[in-house]
Motif scaffolding. Structure first.
Motif, mmCIF file in Angstrom:
data_model
loop_
_atom_site.group_PDB
_atom_site.id
_atom_site.type_symbol
_atom_site.label_atom_id
_atom_site.label_comp_id
_atom_site.label_asym_id
_atom_site.label_seq_id
_atom_site.Cartn_x
_atom_site.Cartn_y
_atom_site.Cartn_z
ATOM 1 N N HIS A 83 1.014 -84.729 -45.474
ATOM 2 C CA HIS A 83 0.058 -84.410 -46.525
ATOM 3 C C HIS A 83 0.080 -85.476 -47.614
ATOM 4 C CE1 HIS A 83 -1.729 -82.011 -49.865
ATOM 5 N NE2 HIS A 83 -2.520 -81.635 -48.873
ATOM 6 N N ALA A 84 1.285 -85.903 -47.977
ATOM 7 C CA ALA A 84 1.417 -86.869 -49.073
ATOM 8 C C ALA A 84 0.909 -88.260 -48.682
ATOM 9 C CB ALA A 84 2.877 -86.945 -49.512
ATOM 10 N N SER A 85 0.982 -88.566 -47.396
ATOM 11 C CA SER A 85 0.626 -89.929 -46.975
ATOM 12 C C SER A 85 -0.774 -90.009 -46.377
ATOM 13 C CB SER A 85 1.632 -90.428 -45.941
ATOM 14 O OG SER A 85 1.528 -89.670 -44.746
ATOM 15 N N GLY A 86 -1.294 -88.876 -45.966
ATOM 16 C CA GLY A 86 -2.591 -88.898 -45.304
ATOM 17 C C GLY A 86 -2.502 -89.269 -43.833
ATOM 18 N N VAL A 87 -1.290 -89.361 -43.305
ATOM 19 C CA VAL A 87 -1.077 -89.630 -41.882
ATOM 20 C C VAL A 87 -0.677 -88.311 -41.226
ATOM 21 C CG1 VAL A 87 0.306 -90.900 -40.206
ATOM 22 C CG2 VAL A 87 -0.315 -91.973 -42.373
ATOM 23 N N SER A 88 -1.319 -87.934 -40.136
ATOM 24 C CA SER A 88 -0.998 -86.661 -39.508
ATOM 25 C C SER A 88 0.436 -86.644 -38.981
ATOM 26 C CB SER A 88 -1.956 -86.385 -38.352
ATOM 27 O OG SER A 88 -1.706 -87.253 -37.281
#
Lengths: 135, 135
Positions: free
Chosen positions: B8-13
């Motif tokens: 969530h924090a990185s935008g990477v699943s």
DNA sequence: CTTGACCTTGTCATGATGTCAGGGTTCAGC
DNA sequence: GCTGAACCCTGACATCATGACAAGGTCAAG
């Protein structure tokens, strides 16, 4: 004509001819007693049609539609034109996406002195920049 | 921080975080007794770096090099710049290929009357034309 | 009859990602 | 303390079009 000859004549590899057949893009040709596929000139014609469509970036799904239209004497040219225009829109969007990447990267590269020193605006941008994420 | 929060924090699943780990793009994080991955702020930072690189069209292979450079204080900015410029050349070539397809298809579509009649220069070109095969 | 070129099917791999399944963990509320 | 929801784990399958490879059958020329 065996599959190798058809491949040579059409420019489509034997591997892909079998694949197109399984994918339902072309009809399964008759076989010899020993199982060899047998092709006619007409089949080579179709394969070349498909090869040209692929070279223009049509997906296999689109080719399925195009070959159906090709075979259909009752088609309306409006359907073909609509498919082509839709494809042009897709391609144009992809070009815009790629061009945005090129613009961002070119700008960054221009700002990078590009010598033996470690500091680099390209890495800085990847590290902290929050814009430039198209796609 | 568990993988979901890091995602969530990185935008990477979470799926891709595990994939990057297996692919050697990021280090395997420590695990809890029960096997849960544990991430720090620094790891999220790295994931965002990777996400931005992907958004700029860098392949995972190129990202591998970029992250190595990022972590390496002795890097020379020339190496980073060269990679970026090489990527720009690739992108530019892809754009040219796509643009050639657009040009060909636009021209053909313009020549197609696009009504209920079956005759169509687009299909004619796919059928017999031997030019326009870039790619 | 042998040899080499060809054919058959099937599988694995690519690149980056989604999705689902089957099972374990953690925590909050009761 | 128990239960359920929300999370985590791994692994497998799908995508799209294509190449490469393997193991085995076929054909034609010598």
């Amino acid at each position: 004509m065996n599959i190798g000859e058809a491949a040579h004549a059409s420019g489509v590899s034997a591997r892909m001819i079998r694949y197109y057949e399984k994918a339902g893009l072309i009809d399964a040709p008759p076989r010899t007693e020993s199982g060899y596929r047998h092709y006619r000139e007409q089949d080579v014609h179709m394969l070349r049609f498909i090869a040209r469509g692929r070279a223009l970036g049509f997906s296999m799904e689109q080719l399925r539609t195009l070959t159906d239209l090709w075979r259909n004497d009752q088609r309306s040219s409006a359907d073909v034109k609509a498919l082509a225009q839709s494809h042009v829109r897709d391609l144009t969007q992809r070009i815009a996406d790629l061009q945005a990447m090129v613009d961002t990267l070119s700008t960054l590269a221009r700002q990078c002195h590009g010598d033996e020193r470690p500091d680099c605006p390209i890495l800085d941008a990847l590290e902290s920049n929050t814009q430039s994420g198209q796609k």
